[in-house]
Scaffold this active site. Structure first.
Site, PDB file in Angstrom:
ATOM      1  N   THR A   1       3.122   8.225  -0.197  1.00 21.89           N
ATOM      2  CA  THR A   1       3.237   8.783   1.034  1.00 21.89           C
ATOM      3  C   THR A   1       4.351   8.273   1.897  1.00 21.89           C
ATOM      4  O   THR A   1       5.482   9.106   2.372  1.00 21.89           O
ATOM      5  CB  THR A   1       1.926   8.900   1.762  1.00 21.89           C
TER       6      THR A   1
ATOM      7  N   LYS B   1      -5.038  -4.552  11.918  1.00 23.68           N
ATOM      8  CA  LYS B   1      -3.867  -4.205  12.859  1.00 23.68           C
ATOM      9  C   LYS B   1      -4.122  -5.120  14.013  1.00 23.68           C
ATOM     10  O   LYS B   1      -3.497  -5.568  14.760  1.00 23.68           O
ATOM     11  CB  LYS B   1      -3.870  -2.795  13.177  1.00 23.68           C
TER      12      LYS B   1
HETATM   13  P1  NAP Z   1       0.255   5.737  -1.559  1.00 18.76           P
HETATM   14  O1  NAP Z   1       0.648   7.153  -1.107  1.00 18.76           O
HETATM   15  O2  NAP Z   1      -0.825   5.508  -2.323  1.00 18.76           O
HETATM   16  O3  NAP Z   1       1.338   5.331  -2.366  1.00 18.76           O
HETATM   17  C1  NAP Z   1       1.616   4.061  -3.164  1.00 18.76           C
HETATM   18  C2  NAP Z   1       2.681   3.842  -4.070  1.00 18.76           C
HETATM   19  O4  NAP Z   1       2.613   2.600  -4.814  1.00 18.76           O
HETATM   20  C3  NAP Z   1       2.771   5.170  -5.293  1.00 18.76           C
HETATM   21  O5  NAP Z   1       3.943   5.371  -5.342  1.00 18.76           O
HETATM   22  C4  NAP Z   1       2.153   4.062  -6.296  1.00 18.76           C
HETATM   23  O6  NAP Z   1       2.829   4.932  -7.708  1.00 18.76           O
HETATM   24  C5  NAP Z   1       2.840   2.922  -6.193  1.00 18.76           C
HETATM   25  N1  NAP Z   1       2.317   1.776  -6.697  1.00 18.76           N
HETATM   26  C6  NAP Z   1       0.857   1.335  -6.836  1.00 18.76           C
HETATM   27  N2  NAP Z   1       0.852   0.372  -7.639  1.00 18.76           N
HETATM   28  C7  NAP Z   1       2.096   0.023  -7.958  1.00 18.76           C
HETATM   29  C8  NAP Z   1       2.424  -1.090  -8.817  1.00 18.76           C
HETATM   30  N3  NAP Z   1       1.806  -1.862  -9.272  1.00 18.76           N
HETATM   31  N4  NAP Z   1       3.852  -1.057  -9.246  1.00 18.76           N
HETATM   32  C9  NAP Z   1       4.491   0.060  -8.739  1.00 18.76           C
HETATM   33  N5  NAP Z   1       4.183   0.873  -7.844  1.00 18.76           N
HETATM   34  C10 NAP Z   1       2.891   1.083  -7.519  1.00 18.76           C
HETATM   35  O7  NAP Z   1       0.163   4.742  -0.460  1.00 18.76           O
HETATM   36  P2  NAP Z   1       0.714   4.889   1.043  1.00 18.76           P
HETATM   37  O8  NAP Z   1      -0.122   5.949   2.095  1.00 18.76           O
HETATM   38  O9  NAP Z   1       2.195   5.464   0.850  1.00 18.76           O
HETATM   39  O10 NAP Z   1       0.836   3.636   1.881  1.00 18.76           O
HETATM   40  C11 NAP Z   1       1.545   2.425   1.234  1.00 18.76           C
HETATM   41  C12 NAP Z   1       1.495   1.310   2.299  1.00 18.76           C
HETATM   42  O11 NAP Z   1       1.916   1.665   3.727  1.00 18.76           O
HETATM   43  C13 NAP Z   1       0.110   0.690   2.426  1.00 18.76           C
HETATM   44  O12 NAP Z   1       0.274  -0.613   2.554  1.00 18.76           O
HETATM   45  C14 NAP Z   1      -0.551   1.408   3.412  1.00 18.76           C
HETATM   46  O13 NAP Z   1      -1.498   0.438   4.264  1.00 18.76           O
HETATM   47  C15 NAP Z   1       0.874   1.597   4.481  1.00 18.76           C
HETATM   48  N6  NAP Z   1       0.717   2.336   5.531  1.00 18.76           N
HETATM   49  C16 NAP Z   1       0.305   3.764   5.149  1.00 18.76           C
HETATM   50  C17 NAP Z   1       0.230   4.629   6.224  1.00 18.76           C
HETATM   51  C18 NAP Z   1       0.190   5.960   5.876  1.00 18.76           C
HETATM   52  O14 NAP Z   1      -0.223   6.743   7.160  1.00 18.76           O
HETATM   53  N7  NAP Z   1      -0.075   6.399   4.708  1.00 18.76           N
HETATM   54  C19 NAP Z   1       0.684   4.276   7.551  1.00 18.76           C
HETATM   55  C20 NAP Z   1       1.047   3.004   7.860  1.00 18.76           C
HETATM   56  C21 NAP Z   1       0.889   2.072   6.818  1.00 18.76           C
HETATM   57  P3  NAP Z   1       2.475   6.061  -8.222  1.00 18.76           P
HETATM   58  O15 NAP Z   1       3.031   7.173  -7.294  1.00 18.76           O
HETATM   59  O16 NAP Z   1       2.973   6.130  -9.401  1.00 18.76           O
HETATM   60  O17 NAP Z   1       1.111   6.231  -8.093  1.00 18.76           O
HETATM   61  N1  HSE Z   2      -5.015   4.693   7.417  1.00 18.81           N
HETATM   62  C1  HSE Z   2      -4.260   4.276   8.469  1.00 18.81           C
HETATM   63  C2  HSE Z   2      -4.492   5.140   9.879  1.00 18.81           C
HETATM   64  C3  HSE Z   2      -2.893   4.688   8.103  1.00 18.81           C
HETATM   65  O1  HSE Z   2      -5.390   6.068   9.497  1.00 18.81           O
HETATM   66  O2  HSE Z   2      -4.421   4.851  10.829  1.00 18.81           O
HETATM   67  C4  HSE Z   2      -1.783   4.212   9.218  1.00 18.81           C
HETATM   68  O3  HSE Z   2      -1.781   2.636   9.156  1.00 18.81           O
END
Ligand code: NAP
Ligand code: HSE
Length: 455
Positions: A13, A205
């Protein structure tokens, strides 16, 4: 123009949104920074997976080490989440002297001190604006903009998923599970949504914000954490009738703890410190945090010089989070350009440190809902228990309606220490007229509010 080459570890994402953001605004950033940012490699778990993204297939690899070790990669962006591989990624990059940008609050909460020490030891920097409150630049605010203030109180809606669920339960009356499924579909929830709904994500956070605001690293176990699983539509509705809205809050306040041990006891009293907690709370509808709906986040920060400030924006989802990652990338690029990796170090402890006051001793206001038999003398018994514990009641409300042979009674309680209120409620729960475990929800942001309105 100087080029800074980026290796993305994670193309989900957030990773995908960062890539898209650079495609869209890369030229604008280059003109503003005098440095061009270019993604040269992207590691994902499975590069062969069919994905509906903008990520070019030729940049993908399944081997994150090859990205971190690639001499063409100047800055590593960790966006995989979790606390095992992500930690390895960050440490490996820092050991190569490469600056790292991360959005990983779970990892910082668990291992922040170790990662910051590695950054210092390797003359590299660690940037983490995206780790708290999505697109709101709150890390920069605490580290830079409010550097001239002592922070006296911080209250934040810092989990978009919970705020989305509570908003939809209140405004549309939908069920908890339906709202959670929708939050997952929209990309707000963590891979393991219990991190959101049990309050852990907000605790990560809030711990980071408390650490930055007070200059000592708050350990995860020091953040009192409650989630929203037990919240019912009934309490959301009663709260609304009383002029309150339910929100999951992260709270960091300087507090003088209540003395819990009896005078003369040898137990050492706890001195003034900070409360660091996450819990569902009733917020008066007139308070600005009550009107923060859906996945929006907002953080109110009080400084001793600036007074009250408010920061509002999208707290979850790819694009808002990518906006904060882009801001960190700009800082990393400028630091590389000017050779100034320690202009704003990842974390600087303050002289003198501080400590977290145990929740037991923290005074707070409460909403208490009891299910009691509808018969004379019940109020008097409940009031007697509270009076004996020296807990003041600001109002007692008995809304219309029965639930079987019991009726709901709502008590609004003046500031009292957490432990005392729990003990008193345990005694009240044992009264024969009380038919269900009491529900106790804290009230925040009602300082100076007049008497609660009866429905
Ligand atoms: P996500 O959609 O689950 O994406 C994770 C990515 O990491 C995927 O592309 C996955 O590969 C890859 N990955 C997982 N294990 C791996 C490994 N061992 N080697 C290489 N690549 C690997 O997660 P996300 O929502 O983008 O979140 C990423 C980070 O941002 C997290 O720390 C989360 O807490 C933080 N965050 C997220 C949000 C939000 O709203 N989503 C907001 C703030 C912070 P595949 O694509 O092949 O599965
Ligand atoms: N899961 C988190 C939330 C993503 O709902 O706020 C942003 O850090």
């Amino acid at each position: 123009m100087q080029q800074v080459k980026l290796g993305l570890i994670g193309g989900g994402t957030v990773g995908n949104a960062v890539y898209r953001g650079l495609l869209r605004n890369g030229d604008l950033m280059a003109s503003r920074l005098g440095v061009r940012l270019e993604v040269v490699r992207i590691a994902v778990r499975d590069p062969r997976k069919t994905r509906e993204t903008d990520l070019p297939a030729h940049l993908l690899t399944g081997d994150w080490k090859s990205v971190v070790h690639n001499p063409d990669v100047h800055v590593v962006v960790e966006l995989i989440g979790g606390i095992t591989t992500a930690k390895e990624v960050i440490l490996a990059a820092l050991q190569h002297g490469k600056p790292v940008v991360t959005a990983n609050k779970a990892l910082l909460s668990a291992h922040g001190e170790e990662l910051f020490a590695a950054a210092r030891a390797n003359n590299a920097n660690l940037y983490y604006e995206a780790s708290v409150a999505g697109g709101i630049p709150i890390i920069k605010v605490l580290r830079e903009s409010l550097v001239g203030n002592r922070i006296t109180c911080l209250r934040g809606i810092v989990n978009g998923t919970c705020n989305y669920i509570l908003t939809r339960m209140k405004l549309e009356g939908i069920d908890f599970s339906e709202a959670l499924t929708e939050a997952q579909r929209l990309g707000y929830a963590e891979a393991d949504p219990s991190l959101d709904i049990d309050g852990h994500d907000a605790a990560h956070k809030t711990g980071i914000l408390a650490s930055l605001a007070h200059g000592f690293w708050v350990q995860p176990g020091e953040v009192h954490t409650e989630g929203i699983r037990q919240i019912t539509r009934l309490d959301i509705q009663f709260a609304a009738r009383l002029g309150y809205t339910l929100r999951l809050l992260g709270v960091v306040k300087t507090v003088t703890p209540a003395r819990l041990a009896p005078p003369g006891s040898r137990r050492r009293p706890v001195g003034p410190g900070i409360q660091v907690a996450v819990y569902p709370a009733l917020v008066p509808d007139s308070h600005v945090l009550a009107s923060v709906n859906h996945a929006f986040n907002a953080i109110s920060v009080q400084g001793d010089i600036v007074g009250e400030t408010l920061f509002y924006g999208r707290g979850a989802g790819g694009d808002p989070t990518a906006s904060s990652v882009l801001s960190d990338l700009a800082d990393a690029a400028l630091d590389l350009k000017h050779g100034s990796h320690d202009r704003v170090p990842a974390f600087v402890p303050h002289h003198g440190g501080g400590h977290v006051v145990p929740m037991d001793a923290v005074p707070c206001r409460y909403y208490v809902r009891l299910a009691v038999l509808d018969r004379p003398g019940v109020f008097a018994k409940i009031a007697a228990v509270l009076a004996q514990a020296r807990i003041g009641i600001s109002s007692i409300i008995q809304p219309e309606g029965h639930d079987g042979d019991s009726v709901p009674v709502i008590l609004m309680i003046h500031d009292a220490p957490d432990a005392k209120v729990r003990q008193a409620l345990a005694r009240i729960a044992r009264l024969s007229a009380v038919k269900a475990p009491p529900v106790m929800i804290r009230v925040e942001g009602a300082e100076g509010a007049t008497e609660t309105r009866a429905p």
